[in-house]
Write a protein that holds these residues in place. Structure first.
Motif, mmCIF file in Angstrom:
data_model
loop_
_atom_site.group_PDB
_atom_site.id
_atom_site.type_symbol
_atom_site.label_atom_id
_atom_site.label_comp_id
_atom_site.label_asym_id
_atom_site.label_seq_id
_atom_site.Cartn_x
_atom_site.Cartn_y
_atom_site.Cartn_z
ATOM 1 N N LEU A 164 -2.059 107.915 33.410
ATOM 2 C CA LEU A 164 -3.536 108.237 33.168
ATOM 3 C C LEU A 164 -3.705 108.450 31.570
ATOM 4 O O LEU A 164 -4.774 108.056 31.129
ATOM 5 C CB LEU A 164 -3.880 109.566 33.990
ATOM 6 N N ILE A 165 -2.959 109.251 31.083
ATOM 7 C CA ILE A 165 -2.940 109.319 29.708
ATOM 8 C C ILE A 165 -3.069 107.981 29.023
ATOM 9 O O ILE A 165 -3.866 107.885 27.899
ATOM 10 C CB ILE A 165 -1.689 110.125 29.009
ATOM 11 N N SER A 166 -2.038 107.056 29.160
ATOM 12 C CA SER A 166 -2.152 105.614 28.682
ATOM 13 C C SER A 166 -3.407 105.188 28.760
ATOM 14 O O SER A 166 -4.134 104.788 27.623
ATOM 15 C CB SER A 166 -1.058 104.840 29.320
ATOM 16 N N GLN A 219 -8.929 98.608 31.133
ATOM 17 C CA GLN A 219 -9.194 99.885 30.874
ATOM 18 C C GLN A 219 -10.102 99.873 29.545
ATOM 19 O O GLN A 219 -10.987 100.796 29.386
ATOM 20 C CB GLN A 219 -7.850 100.598 30.558
ATOM 21 N N MET A 220 -9.686 98.992 28.570
ATOM 22 C CA MET A 220 -10.446 99.079 27.436
ATOM 23 C C MET A 220 -12.070 98.607 27.611
ATOM 24 O O MET A 220 -13.082 99.133 27.064
ATOM 25 C CB MET A 220 -9.948 98.036 26.428
ATOM 26 N N HIS A 221 -12.253 97.557 28.366
ATOM 27 C CA HIS A 221 -13.469 96.876 28.807
ATOM 28 C C HIS A 221 -14.317 98.103 29.221
ATOM 29 O O HIS A 221 -15.536 98.523 29.107
ATOM 30 C CB HIS A 221 -13.478 95.786 29.431
ATOM 31 N N MET A 222 -13.793 98.726 30.363
ATOM 32 C CA MET A 222 -14.495 99.738 31.080
ATOM 33 C C MET A 222 -14.988 100.875 30.107
ATOM 34 O O MET A 222 -15.953 101.385 30.249
ATOM 35 C CB MET A 222 -13.902 100.119 32.431
ATOM 36 N N ALA A 248 -9.027 106.031 31.825
ATOM 37 C CA ALA A 248 -8.022 106.726 32.679
ATOM 38 C C ALA A 248 -8.232 106.308 34.113
ATOM 39 O O ALA A 248 -7.276 106.132 34.874
ATOM 40 C CB ALA A 248 -7.829 108.284 32.504
ATOM 41 N N LEU A 249 -9.623 106.440 34.554
ATOM 42 C CA LEU A 249 -9.880 106.301 35.706
ATOM 43 C C LEU A 249 -9.637 104.696 36.309
ATOM 44 O O LEU A 249 -8.925 104.649 37.470
ATOM 45 C CB LEU A 249 -11.216 106.600 36.083
ATOM 46 N N TRP A 250 -9.784 103.819 35.410
ATOM 47 C CA TRP A 250 -9.440 102.531 35.670
ATOM 48 C C TRP A 250 -7.780 102.042 35.806
ATOM 49 O O TRP A 250 -7.450 101.370 36.480
ATOM 50 C CB TRP A 250 -9.987 101.781 34.459
ATOM 51 N N ILE A 254 -5.999 103.881 25.732
ATOM 52 C CA ILE A 254 -6.692 102.769 25.738
ATOM 53 C C ILE A 254 -8.364 102.648 25.676
ATOM 54 O O ILE A 254 -9.092 101.873 25.081
ATOM 55 C CB ILE A 254 -6.108 101.925 26.801
ATOM 56 N N GLY A 255 -8.852 103.668 26.734
ATOM 57 C CA GLY A 255 -10.457 103.616 26.882
ATOM 58 C C GLY A 255 -10.969 104.126 25.564
ATOM 59 O O GLY A 255 -11.992 103.726 25.175
ATOM 60 N N LEU A 256 -10.455 105.246 24.972
ATOM 61 C CA LEU A 256 -10.626 105.864 23.650
ATOM 62 C C LEU A 256 -10.786 104.532 22.623
ATOM 63 O O LEU A 256 -11.665 104.695 21.778
ATOM 64 C CB LEU A 256 -9.912 106.813 23.381
ATOM 65 N N GLY A 257 -9.677 103.902 22.619
ATOM 66 C CA GLY A 257 -9.678 102.680 21.763
ATOM 67 C C GLY A 257 -10.952 101.930 22.042
ATOM 68 O O GLY A 257 -11.761 101.311 21.001
ATOM 69 N N GLY A 258 -11.202 101.504 23.006
ATOM 70 C CA GLY A 258 -12.363 100.786 23.402
ATOM 71 C C GLY A 258 -13.716 101.348 22.925
ATOM 72 O O GLY A 258 -14.704 100.690 22.235
ATOM 73 N N GLY A 259 -13.811 102.500 22.916
ATOM 74 C CA GLY A 259 -15.077 103.199 22.218
ATOM 75 C C GLY A 259 -14.955 103.261 21.062
ATOM 76 O O GLY A 259 -16.075 102.891 20.376
#
Lengths: 319, 367
Positions: B253-255, B93-96, B128-130, B259-264
């Motif tokens: 999804l929120i989770s 999720q982080m990578h994507m 979230a999508l991932w 995580i995606g935000l963290g990757g950003g």
């Protein structure tokens, strides 16, 4: 023609074996009632300590004693890792998903730490070519079966098959196996007839650990020549094969065969004439085994064949 | 002191078991160093404890930067864990999310502040999508989410690297993503004045705000109650009229979004981190699990545990100088996760002590 049979059939066998052994390892754990999501970690520990032996002693030891040593060491490493999970799952009554995840992250980090201090790098190469049996006499000449099973294989394949047969016999044809399975179905009832649930589960985790270690070693030996602190998710593939195979050895065997075929496609697409010319990007083939696993676990029918209490710590005071 | 802890209404077993986990983690880390290289073990431990101040406030400020992604990741994991959904899809999720964030920020062309804002938003959405497929599979088919998220991690890794290489944000010669232009990076909100020369940015403030929001959602809203009810017993919650499937999908999804935000934040910031064009998983996604375990799945506590692990990671980057691999930090954090299994034991032990104590008091033994 023989070359093609060898490439594809032999290629399937190379992935089939570790998945089968890993699946049997998980089967033992789950049948006794321990959820073992840490097959990946166990496989990595077995793989690491096995190939470490090869790397360290390849100059000083003869070929067969060295292979024997590596196999024993990989099984011991797996056993210790399995006990680590067993201790948390059985004695500490831990959430088994969490302790599995801890092991799955702990083992790769430890292997990289050791490999960095011993070799100075995160990964290390080893040469396994001398363990390759180019052709078994007589048996290797049988058409079709010969090129698949008896040409260009590793001795670990035969050792693995022997273990799988023995373990199948133990699980289904002996008193011990029956008792072990009973602790995964109704531990209170087992306890009431004098079976120690803890002892059975520890025994199952030791067998699962040793087999998982062997599976990891087999996988790394069969498929690569460099150890990078990972078995690339194949421990999880072995897990999904167990639920796909409905917790039966025959089902696990079929599942391992399916995934063996898929990984052959994903690793040899560039030399297969049929696939070479298709307009499919290479990344598709890298993703294939993992994507198929997703689809398979999604389509796996309900778990009514699963051990009844898998993942629940045993508590004597409950009924 | 002991009496106070035992008789207080608050449950201290969480804090005590976390401290115990940290202690055992450091102990195992130290033992690993002793075994691997006995001569340098003491120096290694010293570096591990003081490394966060290696270059004074500059290094210390950067700890906040490294803490942001793993705090967000930890809070994301915590949110799903509250519903008893073990989302370990952090790396994928982080990578994507990170890829989406960097791509959008560089390509959207809306100027400073607004570009990274949309970049981070894209990161959260893609993260979230991932998580969507594992969430749906778990909610509707009860597929074990560990297997699905691990598979999504591998798929995400291969796909993100492939997409990166085909995109216009790839630097072929360095085999990594292009540097985000300075004006388009995350705003620093004046924090770099406080910690001169460090990589600190507004991420840590965002993390604090999100932690408070999550705490509010979990403790003070119906949705939070539903999540916890589903986490305690999914079937019972369903029976009581809570839509368990919807709750599970939403929490995962929120989770994934967090995580995606963290990757950003990790790749839009000032530390010079780049997405790499070779197949490696983002290990920060796994560190998030240790963060939330140490924090007992409490979003506010995630701030502290995330900071602690970021401090160790920062120290770990100096471990090479004394002859150890930075992997030692991963060893410690995974031992911490393993030890969170002990929390149950500590809880039981304290309860027993408390009962003993009360029992003795009633008998009058303490007079």
């Amino acid at each position: 023609m023989n070359a093609w049979i060898h490439l594809i059939g032999g290629g399937i066998l190379l992935v089939f074996m570790p998945l089968l052994i890993g699946g049997i390892a998980d089967l033992f754990a789950e049948r006794s009632g321990v959820l073992c999501m840490c097959v990946e970690g166990i496989m990595i520990s077995g793989a690491f300590f096995g190939v470490l032996m090869i790397r360290l002693f390849s100059e000083t030891m003869a070929v067969w004693p060295l292979l024997f040593l590596s196999i024993v060491v990989s099984m011991i490493a797996g056993l210790v890792t399995g006990l680590l999970h067993g201790f948390a799952a059985i004695h500490l009554k831990a959430e088994q998903n969490i302790s599995s995840t801890a092991i799955n992250t702990f083992v790769p980090a430890l292997t990289m730490l050791i490999s960095k201090s011993v070799f100075g790098t995160d990964n290390f190469t080893y040469s396994a070519s001398k363990f390759l049996i180019s052709k078994v006499p007589i048996l290797g000449d049988i058409p079709i079966i010969g090129p698949i099973f008896f040409q260009g294989t590793y001795a670990t394949t035969y050792i693995g098959i022997t273990f799988v047969l023995i373990l199948w016999f133990i699980l289904y044809k002996t008193k011990f196996g029956l008792q072990l399975r009973s602790t995964g179905e109704n531990p209170q009832a087992s306890d009431s007839v004098g079976i120690s649930v803890y002892a059975m589960r520890y025994a199952a985790m030791m067998i699962a650990g040793a087999m998982g270690g062997l599976a990891g070693f087999t996988y790394i030996l069969n498929t690569t020549y460099v150890f990078m602190g990972s078995v690339y998710g194949y421990g999880f593939l072995a897990l999904s094969i167990v639920s796909l195979g409905q917790w039966k050895p025959s089902g696990i065997m079929l599942g391992a065969l399916l995934f063996g075929a898929i990984s052959v496609i994903s690793s040899t697409y560039s030399v297969l004439p049929i696939l070479q010319n298709l307009p499919i990007p290479p990344v598709f083939y890298s993703i294939l085994p993992y994507a198929i696993t997703l689809i398979v676990v999604a389509l796996t029918p309900d778990k009514h064949n699963a051990p009844a209490v898998c993942g629940e710590p045993y508590d004597k005071s409950k009924r | 002191m002991l009496k106070k802890i035992l008789l207080s209404k608050r449950d201290y077993s969480g804090v005590l078991s976390s401290l115990l986990a940290i202690f055992i983690g450091l102990l195992v880390g130290f033992l690993a160093m002793v075994i691997v290289k006995p001569s340098a073990a003491i120096a290694g431990l010293k570096t591990l404890i003081t490394g966060g101040f290696f270059n004074g406030l500059m290094t210390f400020g950067s700890v906040f930067f490294y803490a942001t992604p793993i705090i967000l990741c930890g809070m994301g994991d915590a949110f799903a864990f509250k519903a008893s959904i073990f989302n370990i899809g952090g790396p994928g999720q982080m990578h994507m999310g990170a890829l989406a964030a960097v791509w959008v920020t560089i390509n959207i062309g809306l100027g400073p502040v607004i570009s990274p804002f949309f970049g981070l938003l894209a990161g959260a959405i893609v993260g979230a999508l991932w998580a969507l497929i594992p969430a749906l599979l778990n909610a509707y088919r009860r597929v074990n989410i560990i297997i699905t998220t691990i598979m999504m991690n591998y798929i995400g890794m291969f796909l993100a690297v492939d997409l990166l290489k085909k995109s216009n944000i790839f630097d072929n010669t360095k085999n990594q993503s292009l540097a985000v232009p300075r004006p388009l990076r995350t705003p620093r909100a004046g924090l770099d004045m406080l910690f001169k020369g460090s990589a600190i940015d507004c991420g840590i403030i965002v993390a604090v705000i999100i932690a408070i929001i999550l705490w509010f959602v979990l403790e003070k809203t119906t949705f939070g109650y539903e999540i916890k009810a589903v986490g305690k017993n999914r079937d019972a919650a369903d029976y009581a009229g809570i839509n368990a499937k919807r709750t599970i999908v939403l929490s995962v999804l929120i989770s994934g979004a967090l995580i995606g935000l963290g990757g950003g934040f990790m790749y839009l910031g000032w530390a010079g981190k780049y997405l790499i064009g070779s197949n490696t998983q983002l290990s920060e996604g796994f560190t998030g699990i240790a963060v939330t375990m140490l924090a007992n799945n409490n979003p506010i506590a995630c701030l502290f545990s995330g900071f602690f692990l970021a401090y160790l990671t920062q120290s770990g980057s100096y471990m090479q100088a004394v002859g150890f691999s930075p992997e030692i930090v991963k060893v410690i954090s995974s031992v911490v996760v393993y030890c969170s299994a002990l929390s149950m034991l500590v809880h039981e032990y304290l309860r027993k002590k408390k009962l003993d104590y009360i029992g003795r008091e009633q008998k009058g033994d303490l007079r």
